[in-house]
Design a protein around this motif. Structure first.
Motif, PDB file in Angstrom:
ATOM      1  N   CYS A 173      17.279  14.527  45.619  1.00 22.97           N
ATOM      2  CA  CYS A 173      15.806  14.455  45.565  1.00 22.97           C
ATOM      3  C   CYS A 173      15.256  13.960  44.228  1.00 22.97           C
ATOM      4  CB  CYS A 173      15.195  15.815  45.898  1.00 22.97           C
ATOM      5  SG  CYS A 173      15.701  16.478  47.502  1.00 22.97           S
ATOM      6  N   PRO A 174      15.705  12.793  43.738  1.00 20.48           N
ATOM      7  CA  PRO A 174      15.146  12.291  42.485  1.00 20.48           C
ATOM      8  C   PRO A 174      13.688  11.858  42.673  1.00 20.48           C
ATOM      9  CG  PRO A 174      16.502  10.597  43.488  1.00 20.48           C
ATOM     10  CD  PRO A 174      16.673  11.841  44.328  1.00 20.48           C
ATOM     11  N   GLN A 175      12.880  12.081  41.665  1.00 22.65           N
ATOM     12  CA  GLN A 175      11.481  11.671  41.641  1.00 22.65           C
ATOM     13  C   GLN A 175      11.202  11.081  40.267  1.00 22.65           C
ATOM     14  OE1 GLN A 175       9.339  13.619  44.519  1.00 22.65           O
ATOM     15  NE2 GLN A 175      11.461  13.428  45.186  1.00 22.65           N
ATOM     16  N   LEU A 176      10.195  10.223  40.174  1.00 20.57           N
ATOM     17  CA  LEU A 176       9.790   9.686  38.878  1.00 20.57           C
ATOM     18  C   LEU A 176       8.280   9.781  38.754  1.00 20.57           C
ATOM     19  CD1 LEU A 176      11.197   6.745  36.905  1.00 20.57           C
ATOM     20  CD2 LEU A 176       8.726   6.902  37.159  1.00 20.57           C
ATOM     21  N   VAL A 177       7.825  10.401  37.661  1.00 17.74           N
ATOM     22  CA  VAL A 177       6.395  10.516  37.391  1.00 17.74           C
ATOM     23  C   VAL A 177       6.130   9.993  35.987  1.00 17.74           C
ATOM     24  CG1 VAL A 177       6.139  12.494  38.919  1.00 17.74           C
ATOM     25  CG2 VAL A 177       6.546  12.889  36.500  1.00 17.74           C
ATOM     26  N   PHE A 179      13.427  27.983  43.033  1.00 17.85           N
ATOM     27  CA  PHE A 179      12.763  26.688  43.180  1.00 17.85           C
ATOM     28  C   PHE A 179      13.787  25.564  43.252  1.00 17.85           C
ATOM     29  CE2 PHE A 179      10.488  22.996  41.414  1.00 17.85           C
ATOM     30  CZ  PHE A 179       9.292  23.040  42.114  1.00 17.85           C
ATOM     31  N   TYR A 180      13.646  24.678  44.283  1.00 18.02           N
ATOM     32  CA  TYR A 180      14.600  23.586  44.449  1.00 18.02           C
ATOM     33  C   TYR A 180      13.963  22.455  45.250  1.00 18.02           C
ATOM     34  CZ  TYR A 180      19.084  21.202  45.018  1.00 18.02           C
ATOM     35  OH  TYR A 180      20.094  20.274  44.965  1.00 18.02           O
ATOM     36  N   ALA A 181      14.542  21.267  45.106  1.00 21.50           N
ATOM     37  CA  ALA A 181      14.192  20.079  45.896  1.00 21.50           C
ATOM     38  C   ALA A 181      12.686  19.802  45.925  1.00 21.50           C
ATOM     39  CB  ALA A 181      14.726  20.215  47.322  1.00 21.50           C
ATOM     40  N   PRO A 182      12.014  19.742  44.771  1.00 23.08           N
ATOM     41  CA  PRO A 182      10.569  19.482  44.800  1.00 23.08           C
ATOM     42  C   PRO A 182      10.254  18.063  45.243  1.00 23.08           C
ATOM     43  CG  PRO A 182      11.361  19.367  42.557  1.00 23.08           C
ATOM     44  CD  PRO A 182      12.518  19.859  43.393  1.00 23.08           C
ATOM     45  N   HIS A 183       9.037  17.906  45.757  1.00 23.71           N
ATOM     46  CA  HIS A 183       8.528  16.579  46.095  1.00 23.71           C
ATOM     47  C   HIS A 183       7.189  16.412  45.395  1.00 23.71           C
ATOM     48  CE1 HIS A 183       8.680  12.941  48.560  1.00 23.71           C
ATOM     49  NE2 HIS A 183       7.368  13.028  48.603  1.00 23.71           N
ATOM     50  N   VAL A 184       6.977  15.249  44.772  1.00 26.09           N
ATOM     51  CA  VAL A 184       5.754  15.002  44.022  1.00 26.09           C
ATOM     52  C   VAL A 184       4.966  13.864  44.656  1.00 26.09           C
ATOM     53  CG1 VAL A 184       6.839  15.784  41.882  1.00 26.09           C
ATOM     54  CG2 VAL A 184       6.801  13.349  42.413  1.00 26.09           C
ATOM     55  N   THR A 185       3.679  13.865  44.399  1.00 24.72           N
ATOM     56  CA  THR A 185       2.832  12.752  44.819  1.00 24.72           C
ATOM     57  C   THR A 185       1.673  12.640  43.849  1.00 24.72           C
ATOM     58  OG1 THR A 185       1.716  11.749  46.725  1.00 24.72           O
ATOM     59  CG2 THR A 185       1.242  14.055  46.314  1.00 24.72           C
ATOM     60  N   ARG A 186       1.133  11.428  43.728  1.00 25.94           N
ATOM     61  CA  ARG A 186      -0.047  11.233  42.886  1.00 25.94           C
ATOM     62  C   ARG A 186      -1.274  11.232  43.777  1.00 25.94           C
ATOM     63  NH1 ARG A 186      -0.811   7.043  37.815  1.00 25.94           N
ATOM     64  NH2 ARG A 186      -2.321   8.377  36.725  1.00 25.94           N
ATOM     65  N   LEU A 187      -2.199  12.138  43.469  1.00 31.39           N
ATOM     66  CA  LEU A 187      -3.409  12.269  44.260  1.00 31.39           C
ATOM     67  C   LEU A 187      -4.406  11.167  43.899  1.00 31.39           C
ATOM     68  CD1 LEU A 187      -3.840  16.152  44.009  1.00 31.39           C
ATOM     69  CD2 LEU A 187      -2.505  14.809  45.660  1.00 31.39           C
ATOM     70  N   ALA A 188      -5.417  11.024  44.733  1.00 30.36           N
ATOM     71  CA  ALA A 188      -6.386   9.944  44.539  1.00 30.36           C
ATOM     72  C   ALA A 188      -7.122  10.054  43.207  1.00 30.36           C
ATOM     73  CB  ALA A 188      -7.387   9.935  45.704  1.00 30.36           C
ATOM     74  N   ASP A 189      -7.268  11.272  42.678  1.00 30.67           N
ATOM     75  CA  ASP A 189      -7.972  11.456  41.412  1.00 30.67           C
ATOM     76  C   ASP A 189      -7.046  11.323  40.204  1.00 30.67           C
ATOM     77  OD1 ASP A 189      -6.504  13.794  41.499  1.00 30.67           O
ATOM     78  OD2 ASP A 189      -8.234  15.118  41.762  1.00 30.67           O
ATOM     79  N   GLY A 190      -5.789  10.929  40.434  1.00 29.76           N
ATOM     80  CA  GLY A 190      -4.858  10.688  39.342  1.00 29.76           C
ATOM     81  C   GLY A 190      -3.945  11.840  39.001  1.00 29.76           C
ATOM     82  N   ARG A 191      -4.193  13.027  39.532  1.00 27.48           N
ATOM     83  CA  ARG A 191      -3.322  14.166  39.259  1.00 27.48           C
ATOM     84  C   ARG A 191      -1.980  14.020  39.969  1.00 27.48           C
ATOM     85  NH1 ARG A 191      -6.309  19.196  41.402  1.00 27.48           N
ATOM     86  NH2 ARG A 191      -7.032  17.656  42.934  1.00 27.48           N
ATOM     87  N   TRP A 192      -0.939  14.569  39.347  1.00 25.99           N
ATOM     88  CA  TRP A 192       0.365  14.676  40.000  1.00 25.99           C
ATOM     89  C   TRP A 192       0.515  16.070  40.572  1.00 25.99           C
ATOM     90  CZ3 TRP A 192       3.732  10.850  41.052  1.00 25.99           C
ATOM     91  CH2 TRP A 192       3.611   9.643  40.341  1.00 25.99           C
ATOM     92  N   ALA A 193       0.848  16.154  41.859  1.00 26.98           N
ATOM     93  CA  ALA A 193       1.034  17.443  42.534  1.00 26.98           C
ATOM     94  C   ALA A 193       2.479  17.562  42.992  1.00 26.98           C
ATOM     95  CB  ALA A 193       0.092  17.565  43.726  1.00 26.98           C
ATOM     96  N   ALA A 194       3.017  18.777  42.953  1.00 30.04           N
ATOM     97  CA  ALA A 194       4.406  19.016  43.345  1.00 30.04           C
ATOM     98  C   ALA A 194       4.502  20.273  44.184  1.00 30.04           C
ATOM     99  CB  ALA A 194       5.296  19.146  42.113  1.00 30.04           C
ATOM    100  N   ILE A 218       9.157  10.501  33.349  1.00 31.63           N
ATOM    101  CA  ILE A 218       9.918  11.725  33.596  1.00 31.63           C
ATOM    102  C   ILE A 218      10.642  11.586  34.929  1.00 31.63           C
ATOM    103  CG2 ILE A 218       9.795  14.215  33.998  1.00 31.63           C
ATOM    104  CD1 ILE A 218       7.333  14.243  32.176  1.00 31.63           C
ATOM    105  N   VAL A 219      11.953  11.742  34.899  1.00 30.54           N
ATOM    106  CA  VAL A 219      12.750  11.786  36.117  1.00 30.54           C
ATOM    107  C   VAL A 219      13.042  13.244  36.445  1.00 30.54           C
ATOM    108  CG1 VAL A 219      14.997  11.254  37.137  1.00 30.54           C
ATOM    109  CG2 VAL A 219      13.779   9.515  35.828  1.00 30.54           C
ATOM    110  N   ILE A 220      12.805  13.620  37.687  1.00 30.45           N
ATOM    111  CA  ILE A 220      13.098  14.959  38.172  1.00 30.45           C
ATOM    112  C   ILE A 220      14.291  14.863  39.110  1.00 30.45           C
ATOM    113  CG2 ILE A 220      12.206  16.938  39.474  1.00 30.45           C
ATOM    114  CD1 ILE A 220       9.371  15.974  38.706  1.00 30.45           C
ATOM    115  N   VAL A 221      15.324  15.663  38.876  1.00 24.39           N
ATOM    116  CA  VAL A 221      16.488  15.678  39.756  1.00 24.39           C
ATOM    117  C   VAL A 221      16.800  17.114  40.153  1.00 24.39           C
ATOM    118  CG1 VAL A 221      17.499  13.549  38.868  1.00 24.39           C
ATOM    119  CG2 VAL A 221      18.126  15.730  37.818  1.00 24.39           C
ATOM    120  N   SER A 222      17.274  17.275  41.383  1.00 28.44           N
ATOM    121  CA  SER A 222      17.736  18.566  41.872  1.00 28.44           C
ATOM    122  C   SER A 222      19.256  18.578  41.753  1.00 28.44           C
ATOM    123  CB  SER A 222      17.289  18.778  43.321  1.00 28.44           C
ATOM    124  OG  SER A 222      15.878  18.890  43.389  1.00 28.44           O
ATOM    125  N   VAL A 223      19.750  19.494  40.956  1.00 26.94           N
ATOM    126  CA  VAL A 223      21.168  19.550  40.591  1.00 26.94           C
ATOM    127  C   VAL A 223      21.884  20.477  41.569  1.00 26.94           C
ATOM    128  CG1 VAL A 223      22.797  20.078  38.741  1.00 26.94           C
ATOM    129  CG2 VAL A 223      20.547  19.132  38.179  1.00 26.94           C
TER     130      VAL A 223
END
Length: 445
Positions: free
Chosen positions: A214-218, A264-279, A225-230
């Motif tokens: 579950c790699p993510q990049l924000v 906490f494991y395997a997070p998923h992130v998204t960028r909201l319309a107002d620019g915030r990053w949510a996870a 920032i790269v997020i990885v689930s180890v």
């Protein structure tokens, strides 16, 4: 909370505020995306039993990321390339066409283990029903990797229109890594090499694994920032790696756990319309401990942001609408004395604790799931010597999340799913001091 939860929100073991599937098993969040004014959440789901099995993609929608309505299952493991499961992935906007990019898994005669490929599906009716592409986007890992895992694509689009895809991988000889692909049309992908691997990280013990998932990049405050689930044996955890994306390589500069708890494991992130990053992340469990009909829950939605050069995680501001009437009290915390009780309450509640800058010592917080110890402000991992104490604690039945500015979140869950009222307590190993405690009861939206 889902429609399925509304009738059962008072069930002794089901959390009231944290997302759960309406029935049976769930784990990783997938494809979190804002589409218009709504937020769509997909998740790994076994609709047939409260235990893990070949995953489907469950689906829910929300106006605020806290109150959820169930939608029909989005993906079923029913095609040539995903008969053994529709594993994790993401959802993107391809010029107005919602597109899921996910991992399809099959068992093939003559091949060792499960075969993992990158697949896609699109929707034309508002993200409710999905049509799978008949051919894989990426048929498998490059031969030179000697891969033992190849899954969980995460996709974003640069300002010049180039699509980037990263996915989790593991090498028999090199361990966990992230692979990188690019495309101009979201359909034909060019392999660009290993973006990041565990040997790139100075603290190899923090990231050592057979597979990174579950790699993510924000991008926060001008930093990548790269997020990885180890994926490890006891227990798996999540790492945030700060650095810089330079062409086809990520150059790391620092790494730390995203969450200091054991769940906490395997997070998923998204960028909201107002620019915030949510996870959102999955709160790990191996099987149902409730004989009724459900297993699995997600963390609260949290915002990721950069503050004074430090990555901060906190509940989204929409969380405030769940609060009832606020109560404030000034409370002493004395060393060598019994812990100061704050609150004992079976229903969900939030506590915010604020203290002076000079409180440079360990602060222990007794929660329903055990004691959480925050290091002194001048100890290892301290964000700034002049940062005051500011801790937010959310207790939702068997789940506790502790948010502290400039430190990893601490998320814990109790295996027994106890619902009795537990005192929340404060103690210290340093000088005595006073804290301002604000308390709110929390009610599902």
């Amino acid at each position: 909370m889902t429609d399925g939860q509304l009738a059962r929100s008072t069930h002794a073991h089901r959390p009231a505020l944290h997302f759960t599937a309406p029935k049976n098993w769930m784990n990783d969040p997938n494809g979190l995306i804002q589409w218009g004014s709504e937020f769509h959440l997909f998740y790994q789901h076994n609709p047939h039993a409260p235990e893990w099995a070949r995953p489907y993609w469950g689906h829910a929608v929300s106006d605020d990321l806290h109150s959820w309505r169930d939608l029909p299952i989005a993906l079923e493991p029913d095609s040539e390339f995903d008969r053994a499961g529709c594993y994790s992935g993401c959802c993107v906007d391809d010029d107005g066409i919602p597109t899921i990019i996910y991992t399809g898994v099959v068992a093939e005669e003559g091949r060792e283990g499960l075969v993992e490929r990158v697949l896609s599906a699109t929707s034309t009716d508002g993200l409710v029903t999905w049509v799978k592409s008949p051919t894989p986007l990426i048929a498998g890992p490059p031969d030179e990797i000697d891969a033992v895992g190849f899954r969980d694509p995460f996709v974003w689009r640069d300002a010049d229109g180039t699509w980037h895809l990263i996915l989790g991988c593991g090498s028999r000889t090199r361990g966990g890594m992230v692979l990188h692909y690019v495309s101009r049309d979201l359909r034909s992908w060019e392999y660009r090499g290993v973006l990041l691997e565990q040997s790139d990280i100075a603290d190899t013990a923090l990231v050592a694994a057979t597979v990174w998932e579950c790699p993510q990049l924000v991008r926060l405050g001008g930093r990548d920032i790269v997020i990885v689930s180890v994926l490890t044996s006891a227990p798996s955890h999540v790492v945030m790696i700060e650095g810089e994306l330079r062409g086809d390589r990520f150059i790391p500069s620092a790494a730390d756990r995203m969450d200091g708890g054991s769940s906490f494991y395997a997070p998923h992130v998204t960028r909201l319309a107002d620019g915030r990053w949510a996870a959102l992340g999955w709160l790990q469990e191996s099987t149902s401990r409730d004989p009724s009909d459900w297993a699995g829950t997600l963390s609260l939605p949290r915002e990721l942001l950069m503050s004074d050069g430090v990555v901060v995680q906190r509940p989204l501001h929409e969380f405030a609408r769940l609060r009832g009437t606020r109560t404030d009290a000034l409370m002493p915390v004395a060393p060598g004395q019994p812990a100061t009780p704050l609150i004992s309450h079976a229903a969900p509640f939030e506590v915010r604790i604020r203290g002076p800058v000079q409180a440079r010592h360990q602060l222990s917080i007794g929660t329903p799931q055990g004691v959480v110890v925050l290091p002194g402000l001048d100890g290892p991992g301290a964000p700034h010597d002049d940062r005051p104490l500011d801790v937010t604690i959310v207790v939702d039945r068997f789940i506790t999340e502790v948010f502290s500015e400039g430190r990893p979140v601490m998320t814990t869950r109790a295996d027994g799913r106890s619902t009795a009222g537990h005192p929340l307590e404060l103690g210290t190993t340093g000088d005595g001091f006073a804290v301002l405690v604000s308390w709110w009861p929390l009610t599902p939206a």
